[in-house]
Each structure stands twice: as structure tokens, then as C-alpha cells.
Design an enzyme around this catalytic site. Sequence first.
Site, PDB file in Angstrom:
ATOM      1  N   CYS A 142       0.837  -1.196   0.000  1.00  0.00           N
ATOM      2  CA  CYS A 142       0.000   0.000   0.000  1.00  0.00           C
ATOM      3  C   CYS A 142       0.872   1.246   0.000  1.00  0.00           C
ATOM      4  O   CYS A 142       2.093   1.171   0.066  1.00  0.00           O
ATOM      5  CB  CYS A 142      -0.896   0.025   1.229  1.00  0.00           C
ATOM      6  SG  CYS A 142       0.077   0.092   2.729  1.00  0.00           S
TER       7      CYS A 142
ATOM      8  N   CYS B 152       3.432   1.625   2.770  1.00  0.00           N
ATOM      9  CA  CYS B 152       4.705   0.923   2.565  1.00  0.00           C
ATOM     10  C   CYS B 152       5.638   1.810   1.754  1.00  0.00           C
ATOM     11  O   CYS B 152       6.815   1.984   2.092  1.00  0.00           O
ATOM     12  CB  CYS B 152       4.505  -0.374   1.785  1.00  0.00           C
ATOM     13  SG  CYS B 152       3.414  -1.546   2.559  1.00  0.00           S
TER      14      CYS B 152
ATOM     15  N   ASP C 154     -18.328   6.747 -30.493  1.00  0.00           N
ATOM     16  CA  ASP C 154     -18.768   7.552 -29.377  1.00  0.00           C
ATOM     17  C   ASP C 154     -18.919   8.954 -29.975  1.00  0.00           C
ATOM     18  O   ASP C 154     -18.128   9.343 -30.814  1.00  0.00           O
ATOM     19  CB  ASP C 154     -17.650   7.496 -28.327  1.00  0.00           C
ATOM     20  CG  ASP C 154     -17.830   8.482 -27.207  1.00  0.00           C
ATOM     21  OD1 ASP C 154     -18.884   8.445 -26.578  1.00  0.00           O
ATOM     22  OD2 ASP C 154     -16.913   9.276 -26.980  1.00  0.00           O
TER      23      ASP C 154
ATOM     24  N   ASP D 240     -12.733   7.481 -26.952  1.00  0.00           N
ATOM     25  CA  ASP D 240     -11.567   8.313 -26.651  1.00  0.00           C
ATOM     26  C   ASP D 240     -10.887   7.910 -25.360  1.00  0.00           C
ATOM     27  O   ASP D 240     -10.397   8.739 -24.621  1.00  0.00           O
ATOM     28  CB  ASP D 240     -11.922   9.798 -26.660  1.00  0.00           C
ATOM     29  CG  ASP D 240     -13.113  10.106 -25.776  1.00  0.00           C
ATOM     30  OD1 ASP D 240     -13.653   9.156 -25.165  1.00  0.00           O
ATOM     31  OD2 ASP D 240     -13.496  11.275 -25.680  1.00  0.00           O
TER      32      ASP D 240
ATOM     33  N   ASP E 201     -14.307   4.927 -21.947  1.00  0.00           N
ATOM     34  CA  ASP E 201     -14.940   4.029 -22.903  1.00  0.00           C
ATOM     35  C   ASP E 201     -14.354   2.620 -22.843  1.00  0.00           C
ATOM     36  O   ASP E 201     -14.736   1.761 -23.634  1.00  0.00           O
ATOM     37  CB  ASP E 201     -14.775   4.580 -24.329  1.00  0.00           C
ATOM     38  CG  ASP E 201     -15.570   5.862 -24.533  1.00  0.00           C
ATOM     39  OD1 ASP E 201     -16.724   5.905 -24.066  1.00  0.00           O
ATOM     40  OD2 ASP E 201     -15.036   6.802 -25.122  1.00  0.00           O
TER      41      ASP E 201
HETATM   42  N1  LIG Z   1     -21.284  17.548 -15.283  1.00  0.00           N
HETATM   43  C1  LIG Z   1     -22.416  17.553 -15.991  1.00  0.00           C
HETATM   44  N2  LIG Z   1     -23.111  18.677 -16.123  1.00  0.00           N
HETATM   45  C2  LIG Z   1     -24.235  18.705 -16.833  1.00  0.00           C
HETATM   46  N3  LIG Z   1     -24.753  17.656 -17.459  1.00  0.00           N
HETATM   47  C3  LIG Z   1     -24.127  16.494 -17.363  1.00  0.00           C
HETATM   48  C4  LIG Z   1     -22.926  16.379 -16.629  1.00  0.00           C
HETATM   49  N4  LIG Z   1     -22.503  15.091 -16.717  1.00  0.00           N
HETATM   50  C5  LIG Z   1     -23.404  14.465 -17.493  1.00  0.00           C
HETATM   51  N5  LIG Z   1     -24.388  15.276 -17.862  1.00  0.00           N
HETATM   52  C6  LIG Z   1     -25.554  14.942 -18.701  1.00  0.00           C
HETATM   53  O1  LIG Z   1     -25.545  13.556 -18.969  1.00  0.00           O
HETATM   54  C7  LIG Z   1     -25.500  13.321 -20.372  1.00  0.00           C
HETATM   55  C8  LIG Z   1     -24.701  12.099 -20.664  1.00  0.00           C
HETATM   56  O2  LIG Z   1     -23.369  12.250 -20.200  1.00  0.00           O
HETATM   57  P1  LIG Z   1     -22.229  11.253 -20.674  1.00  0.00           P
HETATM   58  O3  LIG Z   1     -20.983  11.689 -20.020  1.00  0.00           O
HETATM   59  O4  LIG Z   1     -22.691   9.865 -20.473  1.00  0.00           O
HETATM   60  O5  LIG Z   1     -22.184  11.468 -22.231  1.00  0.00           O
HETATM   61  P2  LIG Z   1     -21.338  12.496 -23.075  1.00  0.00           P
HETATM   62  O6  LIG Z   1     -19.919  12.371 -22.693  1.00  0.00           O
HETATM   63  O7  LIG Z   1     -21.959  13.848 -22.967  1.00  0.00           O
HETATM   64  O8  LIG Z   1     -21.579  12.001 -24.566  1.00  0.00           O
HETATM   65  P3  LIG Z   1     -20.906  10.720 -25.264  1.00  0.00           P
HETATM   66  O9  LIG Z   1     -21.629   9.559 -24.736  1.00  0.00           O
HETATM   67  O10 LIG Z   1     -21.174  10.938 -26.707  1.00  0.00           O
HETATM   68  O11 LIG Z   1     -19.462  10.740 -24.926  1.00  0.00           O
HETATM   69  C9  LIG Z   1     -24.926  14.579 -20.962  1.00  0.00           C
HETATM   70  O12 LIG Z   1     -25.322  14.764 -22.285  1.00  0.00           O
HETATM   71  C10 LIG Z   1     -25.524  15.644 -20.032  1.00  0.00           C
HETATM   72  O13 LIG Z   1     -26.829  15.935 -20.414  1.00  0.00           O
HETATM   73 MG   LIG Z   2     -18.013  10.894 -23.389  1.00  0.00          MG
END
Ligand SMILES: Nc1ncnc2c1ncn2[C@@H]1O[C@H](COP(=O)(O)OP(=O)(O)OP(=O)(O)O)[C@@H](O)[C@H]1O
Ligand SMILES: [Mg+2]
Length: 745
Positions: A26, A29, A439, A637, A641
Site C-alpha cells: 500500500c 509501505c 462515441d 476516446d 470508454d
Molecule cells: N457535469 C455535468 N453537467 C451537466 N450535465 C451532465 C454532466 N454530466 C453528465 N451530464 C448529462 O448527462 C448526459 C450524458 O453524459 P455522458 O458523459 O454519459 O455522455 P457524453 O460524454 O456527454 O456524450 P458521449 O456519450 O457521446 O461521450 C450529458 O449529455 C448531459 O446531459
Molecule cells: Mg463521453
Amino acid sequence: MGLQIKQDSTDPARVAVQLEVTGMTCAACAARIEKVLTRAPGVMRAVVNLPMETALVETDGSAGPDALIRLVEGAGFGAEERASDASSERARQEQADAAARAEERRTFTLLVFSTLLTLPLVAGMVTAPFGLNLMPPAMVQMGLATIIQIVVGRRFYVGAARALAGGGANMDVLVVLGTTAAYLYSAILTLRAWPENPGHLYFEASAVILTLILFGKLLETRAKRTTTAAIRALTELRPDTAHRLTESGAIETVPVDALFPGDRVLVKPGERMPVDGRVLEGGSDLDESLVTGESLPVAKTVGDEVIGGTINGSGALTVETTALGADSKLSAIIRLVEAAQSSKAPVQKLVDKVSSIFVPIVVLVAIATFAGWWLTGAELDAAIGATVAVLVIACPCALGLATPTALVAGTGAAARAGILIRDIEALEIAHKVDTVVFDKTGTLTEGRPAVTDIRAFDRNDDRLLRIAASAQLPSEHPLGRAMIEAAEERGLQLSRPSDFRAVPGQGIIAEIAGETVLIGNSRLLQAHDVDRFMADQIARSFAAEAKTCATVAIAGHAVGVIALADTVRAETPAGLARLAELNVAPVMLTGDTEAVARTVAEELGIEKVIAGVPPEGKAETVTGLVEEGRTVAMVGDGVNDAPALAAASVGIAMGSGSEVALETAGITLMRPRPDLVADAIGVSRATVRKIRQNLFWAFAYNVVGIPLAALGLLTPALAGAAMALSSVSVVTNAALLRRWRAKAQ
Ligand SMILES: Nc1ncnc2c1ncn2[C@@H]1O[C@H](COP(=O)(O)OP(=O)(O)OP(=O)(O)O)[C@@H](O)[C@H]1O
Ligand SMILES: [Mg+2]
Ligand SMILES: [Cu+2]
């Protein structure tokens, strides 16, 4: 630029010692070992890396590795000195290279020797049609052939013995059987007839066969060496020394091995980057082409990441070291490509299996040939000639070369374009891909959304943005970062929330001034019983412009909507068009709403859209597509994912080149360009096509050659020439793959 070059000095007293530490469980350590080492006399710094199980100790030269090891052992852990990464890696490469060259030189000398001894034997054959008889006496022939059989034949006898001892049979067995039969038969005739002149002899056949095979081997090793040269060039990219900035601002030139993470180095114009790091000062254009395949210079300023091995342009840079040696990106790439090139392809395993059945069958065919000729009353002479020809022409060496040479050439060409192929399986599957799942955010688009519109229900937009951005301060999500950026642009005062929670795929929940603030999509609002009517109306109108909306709710009431837009990557349309040319269907997979996703998809001409998928649902969706019978490539990316990349038939990680992505994805694109996906599929198809061509020709040559030889239509010497030629043509055909170029520039 604020940089003052005071002096260039080397400090021989500073010594870096690397230890491999075992038994750490850990962080505590690691901290304990670090403390023990730091306090030891003569030690200036010590850094313990828990996941890598290493300790890097900087000493003034008075504390040797043994003393340090004893200290670590005294603290209850195991330690061992580790050879410095950069130099040991290079030494290993150089050793392998020197060995390969020496082997090549030996083979060449042997070939010259063998050719000189063979020439008198074929002289008779060549001059006979002109009525001349330059054939040396039988005893001289036998002398020459014996030397060749022993000196040149030795490696084949050794190879055959090894294969048989291992329970298998390879081409050496056939070579040995064929040439030994020809040689022994001729020798017996010569001795029996002595001092008279015996009849037709086959000494020239065995000598010619051995010489030609040797020639084939030489060409083969040479071709192999040049195909791997592209990768070897990568290791030579790293410079040996670096200019380190000391605390006092002086500059000292030190070996790269003596650097530590955190050290600041100065990279002068035109120099190669010695380490992976972050730019602290200065700006320049970097030539990253050899690492990422990007042909244009890439502008770097303060805060940007730089990769060791790239070439600095016209500016000077001060760089903070983040990774070195075996931990560096360049090392990861080299390891990856080397592993890919040496991994055995499924088709290669098949070839091995075929060869092991093939050889015994050939021996049976040879026996049948001999018996056939003998029984039909032919001369012993003719029977032996046909049998030897069968054994020689049946040699499957071209078959053995068909796959590996194409793979090495294909993966090497791909690496030059910035397409890293982790294993051969990925390469083989990629050629069958019929569906590519993208994505949306960060893959098809830049992944850097910006706030475009603010709709505060009370019309106080600044206040809404201030609250939203404050709540997002701890957020890593691009949407959150965009809100913070927009607020900073407007000069709004932000304050950290007292409590913060991210809900993946939905949004965030934060506590500001005693009130709960929700920011996110419809699903988040629904889960918290917030009235969504107005927000949904607004979101719908923005969806037509491909803008993503996040609703802000305070104390259970929606108070406004913030719209954000992300730009489609410039290369996306071309990338999709090229996939269409390859007959591959694109699919968009996103956590965004259906409406926004549809708008973007329509603009890009993507028909299949799967929207509103929470992060953990992405892998499931990909699995669903695979179960439909599709061969799916998932392009994402990187880090978040990873599960979806793993679920796909082949995962393609884009852009980041981060360790995680390198480990989980079968293919990594070093540049964030969707059009490289088509190139990855393209190079895979080209490689698989080459493998098939090679296998076809190698097999065809055996299938056609064996009956001809059995019927006595091929002399043993001609069979040897044909075999050598088929190997050479397979290797040459594979080497043509090196000319493959990515269309994405
Ligand atoms: N920090 C945040 N602030 C506002 N909305 C958010 C936030 N995190 C997620 N969301 C909402 O959740 C949705 C899905 O988020 P998610 O991270 O899964 O997908 P993404 O990264 O926007 O798109 P993709 O799946 O194409 O990468 C977003 O489109 C948004 O509406
Ligand atoms: Mg994303
Ligand atoms: Cu052969």
C-alpha cells in the site's frame, strides 16, 4: 523568454540508482521506504513508485546500490538493482542488431564459399549442350559435394534433428532427406565403380539445392531486418543526454538516465525531446511525425504535454519531466509494436499444424514415387532423381514465411501512420469489420463543448451561470468545464460547493449555500421529481441546432437551462465517407439525448443512432450489436470508454494514447482523427490480403510442383531453384506492404 543560460556543466557526482522493490502492499509501505531511503547518508532524493514497484534514488555517489538495498531490506521489503531502462533497452536492441548482422555476414560468406564449390559441378551441365565436357572426374565431384554437404548442410541437419527431437517435422527435414538421398546415392555409385567412370550422378543436385536454399535464407533475413527497421528507428529517437535546470537556474547536461520525474529540462531549438513532460515555459512547434504519424508541426505552449522522441522546432522549451525510460510513451509504443510483431497469428498456428502433417505426407509421397518408378522397371537413377525432386519441391518454407513477413510489414507500415496494433488478432478481426460504433463526444466531435445560450427563467443569466459554474467546480466532465470557462470569461466570482456528487450519464448534484443544486438532463430531473415541462420545451428547440442542454434546478425547482455546442471534428465527414467506400456502416452511440444526437447524425449522414445510453450501458449496447452477428469496431476516446472498447470485436482507442487505452484497445490511433479508423481497417485488409496471396502461391507451388516432380518432369536442381524462388517471391510480395500509406494526412 526569461531563460538564462548560465553554464553548461556535467556533474559526475550525481548518481541515480534504480531499485526494484518487492513486498509493497500500500501507499504506507511506499512512504516508509521513501523515508528510510531519503534519510540515508549521501541520498539527495528518493521517489518510490508503488504501481511500478520501483524506487528511484538520487545520491551524491557515496551511497552505493548495495547499501540502499540493505536499507530497503532492513525495512522489511525486498530490493534488487534494476538496470537503467533507456540504456538497457538500447543495449538489448543493439545486441540483437549486431547478432543479426553477424549472422547475415556468416551466411553470406558461406554462400560465396558454397557457390564457388558448386560452380565446377554445374559446369558440365551448362557446357554439355555445346559439345564440351567440362565435368570434373567423379572423385573430384564427390570431394566438392562432400565439403558442401558437411559445411553448408550442417545447419539443416541441426535444424532437422532439433525439429524431430521436438516431435515435429519442418522444412529442414525435407531438405536433409532430399540432399542426403542425392548425395549418398551418388557417393555409393562413385565408390562402387571406382576407378571406372560411374553413370549419371546427382552431386550437382544436392550442391545446387543447398546453395540455393542458403541464398533464399540470406534474402529472407535481409528482408526481415529492413521491415523491422522502422520500429527500431523509434528506439533511436530518444537522446542520450538532457539539459537539466538546477534549483539555482543553472543548466547542466546529464545523461537521460539520471533524470527524475519532476526534473525541469531545457530543450533547445532543433533538439529531440528527452522525456515525456509538460511545458512550463516557452512555446514551439514540435515535429511529432515519428511518434504519432502527424505530418504537420504541432504547436505547443505552456501547459501542453510533450512526448519524448519528438523534435523541437524553433522555440526553446522548459519542460517538467513526467515520465522517463520504460514508463514513457515511446517505450510503451515500441513494446506494443514489438509484441504485436512477435505474437503468433491464428492463421500462423494453422500453418504450423498443416506443416507438421504435411511433412510426413510428403515423405510417404516420396516413397511412393520411388516405388512407382522402381516397379515400372525404370533405372534406379531415374527413380532416385524423381524422389529427390519430390522431397525438395515439397519443402514448405514459403508457407512458413507467408504470414509472419506480411504481418511484420503491415504492422510496421501502420505504426508509421500512427496506427498502433496491439496484437495480430486485432489486425485479423479488423479486416472483417462491418460496423463501426463511434462515441459522439470527443470522437466524432472535438469533445470541447462551449456554452452558447443561457435561459434563466428569471432572466438573470449571469446569476444562473455563476451558480451553475460554482456547482461544477469539482467536475471533470467537459460540460461542467465549459460552464466554468464561460463564467470565467464573464468575470463571474465562483465559490466551491460544500458538497458535490457526479451522477454518471445524468449530471451533478451539489450543495451551495445550504441549497441543493441539480444540473443535468431530463433523467436527473425525473429522478429528483423536478418539474421538467419548461426545461424540456427549451431543450427540444435547441436540439434542432445540435445543442446539448443542461437544466439547473435549485431546491427542487428548475430555474433555467444552459445550452452547449460541440464542434464536429474537421476530419469526421471524410472519415465517414471512406468507411462508406469500404462498405462499413457507422453507428453513433452517445449519452446525449436522442434529439441532439439525431441532428448531428443527420448532418453527418449517419443512419443508426443509439442515444441516451448511460456510461455503463455502452458496453451492453456494443455486445448487443456483436450478438446480432456483426463484426463491430468500437471507437472511443480512451479511459471512460474502456468497457465498451473491450466488448467490441475490436476496440479502437482514439487520440489519447494513454496507457489505459493502449492496454484495452486492440488498435490505438495516435492522433484524434476519425478518418484514421478507415485507414486502420484499410491496413488490416491490405495485410490480410497479402497473407492470403502468399498462402495461395506457397500452396499452389507445392500442389503443382509435387506431381511434376513425381512424374520425373523436374530435375532435383530445378526443384531446388523453384523452392528458393518461391520463398523469395513470398518475402518480396510481403515487403511491398511497406509502401502502404494512410490516406489520412
Ligand atoms: N457535469 C455535468 N453537467 C451537466 N450535465 C451532465 C454532466 N454530466 C453528465 N451530464 C448529462 O448527462 C448526459 C450524458 O453524459 P455522458 O458523459 O454519459 O455522455 P457524453 O460524454 O456527454 O456524450 P458521449 O456519450 O457521446 O461521450 C450529458 O449529455 C448531459 O446531459
Ligand atoms: Mg463521453
Ligand atoms: Cu524450402
